[in-house]
Write a protein that holds these residues in place. Structure first.
Motif, PDB file in Angstrom:
ATOM      1  N   ALA A   8       0.785  -1.308   0.028  1.00  0.00           N
ATOM      2  CA  ALA A   8       0.089  -0.028   0.197  1.00  0.00           C
ATOM      3  C   ALA A   8       0.931   1.146  -0.065  1.00  0.00           C
ATOM      4  O   ALA A   8       1.886   1.285   0.727  1.00  0.00           O
ATOM      5  CB  ALA A   8      -0.857   0.057   1.187  1.00  0.00           C
ATOM      6  N   SER A   9       0.361   2.425  -0.831  1.00  0.00           N
ATOM      7  CA  SER A   9       1.031   3.702  -0.702  1.00  0.00           C
ATOM      8  C   SER A   9       0.104   4.540  -1.393  1.00  0.00           C
ATOM      9  O   SER A   9      -0.622   4.129  -1.910  1.00  0.00           O
ATOM     10  CB  SER A   9       2.467   3.719  -1.199  1.00  0.00           C
ATOM     11  N   ARG A  10       0.562   5.646  -1.734  1.00  0.00           N
ATOM     12  CA  ARG A  10      -0.227   6.542  -2.372  1.00  0.00           C
ATOM     13  C   ARG A  10      -0.082   6.621  -3.942  1.00  0.00           C
ATOM     14  O   ARG A  10      -0.911   6.883  -4.729  1.00  0.00           O
ATOM     15  CB  ARG A  10       0.003   7.976  -2.036  1.00  0.00           C
ATOM     16  N   ASN A  11       1.083   5.785  -4.305  1.00  0.00           N
ATOM     17  CA  ASN A  11       1.336   5.872  -5.816  1.00  0.00           C
ATOM     18  C   ASN A  11       0.929   4.477  -6.128  1.00  0.00           C
ATOM     19  O   ASN A  11       1.741   3.331  -6.163  1.00  0.00           O
ATOM     20  CB  ASN A  11       2.997   5.987  -6.060  1.00  0.00           C
ATOM     21  N   LEU A  12      -0.251   4.362  -6.589  1.00  0.00           N
ATOM     22  CA  LEU A  12      -0.982   2.904  -6.848  1.00  0.00           C
ATOM     23  C   LEU A  12      -0.117   2.331  -8.280  1.00  0.00           C
ATOM     24  O   LEU A  12      -0.185   0.982  -8.384  1.00  0.00           O
ATOM     25  CB  LEU A  12      -2.355   3.129  -7.112  1.00  0.00           C
ATOM     26  N   ASP A  13       0.121   3.360  -9.308  1.00  0.00           N
ATOM     27  CA  ASP A  13       0.627   2.856 -10.393  1.00  0.00           C
ATOM     28  C   ASP A  13       1.931   2.158  -9.971  1.00  0.00           C
ATOM     29  O   ASP A  13       2.214   0.999 -10.793  1.00  0.00           O
ATOM     30  CB  ASP A  13       1.020   3.935 -11.338  1.00  0.00           C
ATOM     31  N   ILE A  50       1.165 -11.144  -4.191  1.00  0.00           N
ATOM     32  CA  ILE A  50       0.900  -9.898  -3.867  1.00  0.00           C
ATOM     33  C   ILE A  50      -0.021  -9.028  -4.409  1.00  0.00           C
ATOM     34  O   ILE A  50      -0.199  -8.945  -5.880  1.00  0.00           O
ATOM     35  CB  ILE A  50       2.433  -9.065  -4.261  1.00  0.00           C
ATOM     36  N   SER A  51      -0.825  -8.257  -3.888  1.00  0.00           N
ATOM     37  CA  SER A  51      -1.678  -7.353  -4.575  1.00  0.00           C
ATOM     38  C   SER A  51      -1.305  -5.989  -3.895  1.00  0.00           C
ATOM     39  O   SER A  51      -0.705  -5.743  -2.881  1.00  0.00           O
ATOM     40  CB  SER A  51      -3.207  -7.718  -4.122  1.00  0.00           C
ATOM     41  N   ALA A  52      -2.023  -4.858  -4.670  1.00  0.00           N
ATOM     42  CA  ALA A  52      -1.862  -3.418  -4.337  1.00  0.00           C
ATOM     43  C   ALA A  52      -2.838  -2.603  -3.978  1.00  0.00           C
ATOM     44  O   ALA A  52      -4.115  -3.139  -4.671  1.00  0.00           O
ATOM     45  CB  ALA A  52      -1.024  -2.612  -5.566  1.00  0.00           C
ATOM     46  N   ILE A  53      -2.996  -1.754  -3.167  1.00  0.00           N
ATOM     47  CA  ILE A  53      -4.063  -0.862  -2.812  1.00  0.00           C
ATOM     48  C   ILE A  53      -3.507   0.759  -2.645  1.00  0.00           C
ATOM     49  O   ILE A  53      -2.312   0.768  -2.226  1.00  0.00           O
ATOM     50  CB  ILE A  53      -5.077  -1.195  -1.648  1.00  0.00           C
TER      51      ILE A  53
END
Length: 253
Positions: A39-44, A56-59
């Motif tokens: 997770a972070s503010r930079n989703l791309d 691994i997945s991203a949010i």
């Protein structure tokens, strides 16, 4: 295999997980069988890294926004292992430091750790198992010139972790810090560029300035920090709580 830490069935959240130390930890825990959310503010950037592993997945997550943290955790499901890695290091002489920089450093490095930890705790208590691992810094144990806000925040992370470990001592949840020295990450690359720009030193001289406090005279590798975090996740590490594990080549003892 010998030395392998089985984390099958465990859900891990790594804040600031797209690059550097966070990415190394995410990769290491995913390899050990955990389901990892970065997770972070930079989703791309996160999604690009997440695509390299089925585990691994991203949010998107802004750790400094209490409402957003609450919203994200509510939709995330139980987190068994929380890696508070999101952070930033802005520099300024103390007498020139703005309140904005001060607040920003405390917000991302300390308050963000508090908010995410508080949001993750309730499900851990229900399961009577959990790991809270806060990525601090050697700046949590010593001072570095021009980084007073960062040092204050990281000292705060260690203090909070110690207090939390005592509160959780009667449960199956541990809380620890991992404190890297200067590590081969983008933050250090930016620091080297800043030194060369302001002092006209070469990159080699700037790097030498950063690593001179490390008796091994080198940058720490992100994978070394990840290895310490992985060790703290072991069931056999359940007595390790309230500690600060320095990964710094002997710089802090």
């Amino acid at each position: 295999m010998e030395g392998f830490v089985a984390l099958d069935g465990k859900h891990v959240l790594v804040t600031g997980g797209g690059t550097g130390i966070g990415a190394a930890i995410a990769q290491s825990l995913a390899h050990a069988g955990a389901s990892v959310t970065i997770a972070s503010r930079n989703l791309d950037r996160l999604q690009k890294f997440a695509s390299t592993s089925d585990n691994i997945s991203a949010i998107s997550l802004d750790v400094t926004d209490a409402g957003h943290v609450t919203e994200v955790f509510a939709g995330l499901g139980d987190v068994d292992i929380l890696i508070n890695n999101a952070g930033a290091a802005l520099t300024a002489p103390f007498h020139k430091m703005s309140e904005e920089i001060w607040s920003q450093m405390l917000g991302v490095n300390l308050t963000g750790t508090f908010l995410c930890t508080q949001a993750a705790l309730a499900p851990m208590k229900v399961k009577n198992w959990g790991r809270i691992i806060n990525i601090a810094s050697t700046a949590a144990h010593k001072g570095y010139a021009y980084t007073s806000a960062y040092c204050a925040a990281k000292h705060g992370v260690v203090g909070m972790t110690k207090a939390l470990a005592l509160e959780l001592a009667g449960t199956g949840i541990t809380a620890n810090c991992v404190c890297p020295g200067f590590t081969d990450t983008q933050i250090v690359a930016d620091a080297i560029e800043n030194i060369t720009t302001k002092t006209r030193r070469s990159e080699e001289e700037a790097l030498g300035e950063l690593v001179k406090g490390n008796p091994q005279k080198r940058l720490i590798e992100p994978e070394e920090v990840a290895n310490a975090a992985l060790w703290l996740c072991r069931d056999e590490s359940r007595s390790i709580t309230g500690q600060s594990i320095n990964v710094a080549g002997g710089e802090v003892m």
